[in-house]
Design a protein around this motif. Structure first.
Motif, PDB file in Angstrom:
ATOM      1  N   VAL A 167       0.818  -1.332   0.024  1.00 14.43           N
ATOM      2  CA  VAL A 167       0.044   0.024   0.029  1.00 14.43           C
ATOM      3  C   VAL A 167       0.859   1.114  -0.156  1.00 14.43           C
ATOM      4  O   VAL A 167       1.831   1.486   1.008  1.00 14.43           O
ATOM      5  CB  VAL A 167      -0.903   0.030   1.354  1.00 14.43           C
ATOM      6  N   SER A 183      -1.931   1.019  -4.414  1.00 16.93           N
ATOM      7  CA  SER A 183      -0.965  -0.047  -4.159  1.00 16.93           C
ATOM      8  C   SER A 183      -0.503  -0.705  -5.173  1.00 16.93           C
ATOM      9  O   SER A 183      -0.766  -0.283  -6.493  1.00 16.93           O
ATOM     10  CB  SER A 183      -1.849  -1.019  -3.170  1.00 16.93           C
ATOM     11  N   MET A 240      -7.253   4.111  -1.967  1.00 17.33           N
ATOM     12  CA  MET A 240      -6.083   3.405  -1.664  1.00 17.33           C
ATOM     13  C   MET A 240      -5.299   2.913  -2.871  1.00 17.33           C
ATOM     14  O   MET A 240      -5.680   2.389  -3.912  1.00 17.33           O
ATOM     15  CB  MET A 240      -6.469   2.217  -0.887  1.00 17.33           C
ATOM     16  N   VAL A 291      -2.866   6.578   1.110  1.00 17.38           N
ATOM     17  CA  VAL A 291      -4.201   6.260   1.257  1.00 17.38           C
ATOM     18  C   VAL A 291      -4.723   7.811   1.429  1.00 17.38           C
ATOM     19  O   VAL A 291      -4.030   8.757   2.101  1.00 17.38           O
ATOM     20  CB  VAL A 291      -4.478   5.710   2.736  1.00 17.38           C
ATOM     21  N   GLU A 332     -13.662  -2.273   0.925  1.00 13.60           N
ATOM     22  CA  GLU A 332     -12.806  -2.250  -0.199  1.00 13.60           C
ATOM     23  C   GLU A 332     -13.626  -2.611  -1.227  1.00 13.60           C
ATOM     24  O   GLU A 332     -14.201  -3.627  -1.507  1.00 13.60           O
ATOM     25  CB  GLU A 332     -11.601  -2.835  -0.022  1.00 13.60           C
TER      26      GLU A 332
END
Length: 374
Positions: A252, A302, A300, A255, A329
């Motif tokens: 990740v 990643s 998010m 955010v 998510e």
């Protein structure tokens, strides 16, 4: 079994939605024909199941016809090699919520179905499959049946009840008693969002005391014993499924709070133990709809791409219930997402205010967030 009960309840409810009426207003069942021909996969096809989320098998069949020329619903049914589908081991709706004449079924799901049919881990066995068509509560079995020869994934015979991560690479260090608990999302399935440090090692354990079972990961598999060394310091999500002996991992990288109308992003630094937070964040310069439309969510970024975190089941102002702020998510990253956006408690817009924003994926609690206007 559970899937059979769900099927009965589903078809019973669909009866009232799809049943036809006679001239005197009496409700009656609408007949539907059986599927005459199965197209894919070929009879006797042999498949070695893979742990990848992208691995799937495509099923297709000839359409059935309803007496009233309306829509038909379909389910793919699986049974043991010597079964007669009087009590199938599993039923699965086709694509498009049962409306399509096809179904894309993941290898992981086929692996679970094979287990229900008595095929052992890492062993080869045969499943029978067919299709049921329906208009109301009465389902009609297809005229054909076919077989699949499946080689199951190497799941674990002994699945841990709980799982922890430990080692000098972790945020809690290598003291076993302080190992970080992972969130149990289903039987044999665990995940965690945590920071790992480059050049150091970690492992997974079944307990924080005594002599627990130890696990590590290799390729796409979970293995007994061993440790893993971190190649790069970062925030990682580890997802382990002991039912199929497989795992996934992603790094990740960012955010952010995402304001829907203005599409403004506010990055939240990682604070530790699955928590991202920014304090005394000032928002200025918004006007009109940019300021007054109070819907928001989180983005998010990643190594697996960008995802969104949104409310589980609301599209209304806060109720005061903590569950309002729980998050899930989602893969569809869009400016507007019906029924999955949140509202800020402010009635005067976003601009010219100072905020404390927290985003928590700590494994010991619900995935949630908090937004405080100061």
């Amino acid at each position: 079994m559970k899937t059979i009960i769900v099927k009965i309840v589903l078809f019973a409810s669909l009866f009232f939605a799809f049943a036809a009426c006679s001239n005197d207003g009496e409700v009656r069942e609408t007949d539907v024909t059986a599927v005459k021909k199965l197209y894919e996969p070929n009879d006797g096809r042999a498949i070695i199941l893979k742990a990848s989320d992208n691995a799937s098998v495509y099923f297709e069949w000839e359409p059935a016809r309803a007496e009233d020329n309306g829509g038909v619903l379909y389910e793919v049914a699986f049974d043991k090699q010597d079964g007669d589908f009087s009590n199938p081991v599993y039923l699965l709706a086709s694509d498009d919520n049962g409306a399509a004449t096809s179904a894309t079924i993941k290898h992981k799901d086929l692996n679970r179905i094979a287990a229900l049919a008595g095929i052992e881990s890492a062993q080869q066995g045969t499943l029978k499959w067919t299709v049921y068509s329906s208009k109301s509560y009465k389902a009609v079995k297809a005229e054909e049946e076919r077989t699949l020869i499946l080689t199951r994934l190497a799941g674990f015979a002994e699945i841990p009840e709980q799982l922890y991560i430990t080692g000098d690479a972790t945020e809690a260090g290598e003291n076993l008693a302080e190992a970080l608990i992972m969130k149990k999302t289903d039987k044999g399935i665990f995940e965690i969002y945590t920071k790992l440090t480059e050049g150091k090692t970690f492992k997974f354990v079944s307990s924080t005391n005594g002599t627990p079972e130890e696990y590590s990961v290799d390729g796409e598999k979970i293995v007994l014993g061993g440790t893993n060394t971190v190649a790069k310091t970062g925030i990682y999500k580890y997802y382990l499924d002991f039912n199929i002996g497989a795992f996934t991992m992603k790094e990740v990288t960012k955010v952010s709070l995402f304001l829907n109308w203005s599409q403004k992003k506010i990055e939240l630094p990682y604070k530790g133990l699955g928590l991202w937070e920014v304090t005394n964040q000032n928002i200025t310069g918004l006007s009109g709809n940019d300021n007054s439309d109070d819907r928001y969510k989180f983005r998010m970024e990643s190594s697996a791409g960008e995802t969104e975190w949104r409310a589980i089941r609301n599209d209304s102002k806060p109720t005061g219930d903590a569950s309002y702020y729980y998050m899930v998510e989602k893969n569809n990253v869009e400016q507007w997402t019906d029924n999955e956006v949140w509202k800020t408690p402010s009635t005067t817009g976003w601009s010219d205010k100072t905020y404390d924003i927290t985003f928590s994926l700590n494994a010991q609690s619900e995935y949630t967030h908090n937004l405080v206007i100061k």
